[in-house]
Design a protein around this motif. Sequence first.
Motif, PDB file in Angstrom:
ATOM      1  N   GLN A 239      32.943  10.948  22.474  1.00 55.59           N
ATOM      2  CA  GLN A 239      31.958  11.910  23.013  1.00 55.59           C
ATOM      3  C   GLN A 239      31.759  11.696  24.516  1.00 55.59           C
ATOM      4  N   LEU A 240      31.770  10.422  24.902  1.00 53.75           N
ATOM      5  CA  LEU A 240      31.593  10.092  26.311  1.00 53.75           C
ATOM      6  C   LEU A 240      32.758  10.643  27.146  1.00 53.75           C
ATOM      7  N   LEU A 241      33.959  10.441  26.642  1.00 58.56           N
ATOM      8  CA  LEU A 241      35.158  10.913  27.345  1.00 58.56           C
ATOM      9  C   LEU A 241      35.126  12.444  27.493  1.00 58.56           C
ATOM     10  N   VAL A 242      34.771  13.121  26.402  1.00 64.29           N
ATOM     11  CA  VAL A 242      34.718  14.592  26.439  1.00 64.29           C
ATOM     12  C   VAL A 242      33.614  15.052  27.398  1.00 64.29           C
ATOM     13  N   TYR A 243      32.481  14.350  27.376  1.00 65.57           N
ATOM     14  CA  TYR A 243      31.375  14.695  28.290  1.00 65.57           C
ATOM     15  C   TYR A 243      31.847  14.639  29.750  1.00 65.57           C
ATOM     16  N   PHE A 244      32.494  13.529  30.125  1.00 59.18           N
ATOM     17  CA  PHE A 244      32.907  13.386  31.533  1.00 59.18           C
ATOM     18  C   PHE A 244      33.944  14.464  31.900  1.00 59.18           C
ATOM     19  N   LEU A 245      34.853  14.758  30.981  1.00 56.96           N
ATOM     20  CA  LEU A 245      35.859  15.797  31.277  1.00 56.96           C
ATOM     21  C   LEU A 245      35.175  17.155  31.446  1.00 56.96           C
ATOM     22  N   TYR A 246      34.284  17.474  30.502  1.00 57.32           N
ATOM     23  CA  TYR A 246      33.596  18.779  30.544  1.00 57.32           C
ATOM     24  C   TYR A 246      32.801  18.937  31.839  1.00 57.32           C
ATOM     25  N   ARG A 247      32.136  17.853  32.223  1.00 61.18           N
ATOM     26  CA  ARG A 247      31.261  17.950  33.383  1.00 61.18           C
ATOM     27  C   ARG A 247      32.035  18.005  34.705  1.00 61.18           C
ATOM     28  N   HIS A 248      33.123  17.225  34.801  1.00 62.01           N
ATOM     29  CA  HIS A 248      33.732  17.041  36.124  1.00 62.01           C
ATOM     30  C   HIS A 248      35.013  17.832  36.367  1.00 62.01           C
TER      31      HIS A 248
ATOM     32  N   GLU B 138      24.870  -8.492  24.215  1.00 56.97           N
ATOM     33  CA  GLU B 138      24.597  -9.239  22.981  1.00 56.97           C
ATOM     34  C   GLU B 138      24.248  -8.302  21.845  1.00 56.97           C
ATOM     35  N   CYS B 139      23.461  -7.277  22.152  1.00 56.03           N
ATOM     36  CA  CYS B 139      23.028  -6.343  21.108  1.00 56.03           C
ATOM     37  C   CYS B 139      23.809  -5.036  21.275  1.00 56.03           C
ATOM     38  N   LYS B 140      24.642  -4.732  20.296  1.00 57.25           N
ATOM     39  CA  LYS B 140      25.454  -3.512  20.383  1.00 57.25           C
ATOM     40  C   LYS B 140      24.987  -2.504  19.346  1.00 57.25           C
ATOM     41  N   SER B 141      24.544  -1.364  19.831  1.00 55.50           N
ATOM     42  CA  SER B 141      24.118  -0.281  18.937  1.00 55.50           C
ATOM     43  C   SER B 141      24.270   1.017  19.721  1.00 55.50           C
ATOM     44  N   ILE B 142      24.104   2.141  19.038  1.00 54.78           N
ATOM     45  CA  ILE B 142      24.175   3.421  19.752  1.00 54.78           C
ATOM     46  C   ILE B 142      23.059   3.482  20.791  1.00 54.78           C
ATOM     47  N   ASP B 143      21.906   2.877  20.477  1.00 57.81           N
ATOM     48  CA  ASP B 143      20.793   2.890  21.443  1.00 57.81           C
ATOM     49  C   ASP B 143      21.152   2.125  22.715  1.00 57.81           C
ATOM     50  N   THR B 144      21.759   0.920  22.559  1.00 59.00           N
ATOM     51  CA  THR B 144      22.083   0.151  23.771  1.00 59.00           C
ATOM     52  C   THR B 144      23.235   0.807  24.529  1.00 59.00           C
ATOM     53  N   LEU B 145      24.151   1.440  23.789  1.00 61.70           N
ATOM     54  CA  LEU B 145      25.240   2.155  24.466  1.00 61.70           C
ATOM     55  C   LEU B 145      24.683   3.368  25.233  1.00 61.70           C
ATOM     56  N   ALA B 146      23.759   4.098  24.585  1.00 60.27           N
ATOM     57  CA  ALA B 146      23.171   5.269  25.263  1.00 60.27           C
ATOM     58  C   ALA B 146      22.422   4.823  26.518  1.00 60.27           C
TER      59      ALA B 146
ATOM     60  N   GLU C 254      35.158  -1.271  19.502  1.00 61.53           N
ATOM     61  CA  GLU C 254      35.083  -1.535  18.065  1.00 61.53           C
ATOM     62  C   GLU C 254      35.070  -0.222  17.286  1.00 61.53           C
ATOM     63  N   ALA C 255      35.576  -0.308  16.027  1.00 56.53           N
ATOM     64  CA  ALA C 255      35.747   0.903  15.208  1.00 56.53           C
ATOM     65  C   ALA C 255      34.458   1.722  15.110  1.00 56.53           C
ATOM     66  N   GLU C 256      33.317   1.041  14.954  1.00 58.61           N
ATOM     67  CA  GLU C 256      32.076   1.806  14.722  1.00 58.61           C
ATOM     68  C   GLU C 256      31.621   2.586  15.966  1.00 58.61           C
ATOM     69  N   PHE C 257      32.195   2.259  17.131  1.00 50.60           N
ATOM     70  CA  PHE C 257      31.777   2.974  18.349  1.00 50.60           C
ATOM     71  C   PHE C 257      32.853   3.919  18.895  1.00 50.60           C
TER      72      PHE C 257
ATOM     73  N   LYS D 164      21.422   9.891  24.011  1.00 45.14           N
ATOM     74  CA  LYS D 164      21.364   9.531  22.585  1.00 45.14           C
ATOM     75  C   LYS D 164      21.931  10.659  21.723  1.00 45.14           C
ATOM     76  N   LEU D 165      21.568  11.903  22.079  1.00 43.62           N
ATOM     77  CA  LEU D 165      22.056  13.057  21.310  1.00 43.62           C
ATOM     78  C   LEU D 165      23.582  13.140  21.363  1.00 43.62           C
ATOM     79  N   ILE D 166      24.131  12.992  22.562  1.00 46.20           N
ATOM     80  CA  ILE D 166      25.577  13.152  22.744  1.00 46.20           C
ATOM     81  C   ILE D 166      26.334  12.021  22.023  1.00 46.20           C
ATOM     82  N   LEU D 167      25.883  10.794  22.230  1.00 45.46           N
ATOM     83  CA  LEU D 167      26.643   9.658  21.705  1.00 45.46           C
ATOM     84  C   LEU D 167      26.460   9.464  20.204  1.00 45.46           C
ATOM     85  N   SER D 168      25.436  10.078  19.630  1.00 47.22           N
ATOM     86  CA  SER D 168      25.215   9.941  18.184  1.00 47.22           C
ATOM     87  C   SER D 168      26.027  10.958  17.384  1.00 47.22           C
ATOM     88  N   LYS D 169      26.617  11.927  18.057  1.00 48.60           N
ATOM     89  CA  LYS D 169      27.278  13.023  17.340  1.00 48.60           C
ATOM     90  C   LYS D 169      28.554  12.523  16.654  1.00 48.60           C
TER      91      LYS D 169
END
Length: 305
Positions: free
Chosen positions: A232-241, A273-281, A223-226, A122-127
Motif C-alpha cells: 500500500q505504501l509503494l502504491v501510495y508513493f507512486l500515485y502521489r508522485h 522493538e514494537c512492530k505493528s500496523i500502528d507503529t508502522l503508520a 516480514e510476511a505480516e507486513f 492508518k487507513l491506507i496501511l491497514s487495507k
Amino acid sequence: MKLIAPDYYNSFSCIASACRHSCCVGWDIAVDEDTYEYYKTVGGALGEKLKKSISVTDEGACFAVDKNLRCPFLQADGLCEIICSLGEGALCNICADHPRFRNYFADRTEIGLGLSCEAAAKLILSKKEKTKLIVLEDDGVNEQADEEETALLKFTDNLFAIAQDREFTVEERTENLCDFCGFDLPDMSFAEWAEFYSLLERLDKEWEEKLELLKSTNHFFIEAEFQTAFEQLLVYFLYRHMPSALYDGDVVSKVGFAIISVKIIAAIFSQLECKSIDTLADLARMYSAEIEYSDENPERIFEII
Ligand code: SF4
C-alpha cells in the motif's frame, strides 16, 4: 472532467481530539484571502482573538503559532475553537482540505489522502485488498488527456500492476519496478542514505533518532505480516508522485523516490522493538511529514536518484 481517488478515500475521517500528531501543530498554516476577509468580520472575543492571532507578511496571512508551535485555536481538548464556535464552514481552505492532495490532468483530477495525517496513514496501511482507483465524480464533459498525459497514465498503470503483483514479495517488486523502468538506484548503503537524509530540511527532532536506526542496518527485509502494508505504501508513493513527471519529464526519479522511501521506512521499521500496523503508520506519518511535506526535500531526493 472526472475526480479520481483511491478506493479507500471515502472511508477517511479526521479523528480530531483523538489525534496524537495534529496537523494544527508544527506547521505554518496559511489563511486564504477570502477566509481572512471573513475573519475580519467576526465580532466578540473570538473576532478579537482572530485579529491578534493572524500575522500578515508579503506572502499572505497565516495563523501565528504559539511557542509550542500550536495553532492558537487548537484547544486543550484537541478540538478547534473556530469549528466549535463558528462551524466547519468557517475554516480556511488549508484546514478544511487537509490531508487531501491533488494532481491535475486535462481530463481528470486525481485526489488522495496524505500520509502525514495519522488517520490517513492508518487507513491506507491497514487495507488488505489491492488498492484500486475509482471515479468519485464525473461531470459528463469528456475532456481528452493529451498524448503525454495518456502515456504517463498508462505507464503508471503498469507500475501499479508490478507493485501489486502478489506473486512476488514487495522486496522483489521494487527490483521488478527498476527493471521495468531500466534503472538502478544509487549504490548507497542505508548508512549513506541516513547521512544524506540527515542533511535535508528537518521538522521534528525525533526523526534524527529514526535516521540513527537506519544507520544500524543494511537489510531490506519485510516480514510476511507486513507485506500488504508495504505494498500500500509503494502504491501510495507512486500515485502521489508520478504525475509530477509531467512537469520535468523524469519518471525514473519518481519511481526511485517511491522505492527508496519504502526501503528506508522498511529498514527503520525492522529496527523498532514494537512492530505493528500502528507503529508502522506512525513511522510512515513521520517520514511523510519530514520528506513529502517539505518544499525542498523531494526535489533533493529526485536529484540524487
Ligand atoms: S492530522 Fe489528520 S486526523 Fe489529525 S487532526 Fe489533522 S486531519 Fe485530523
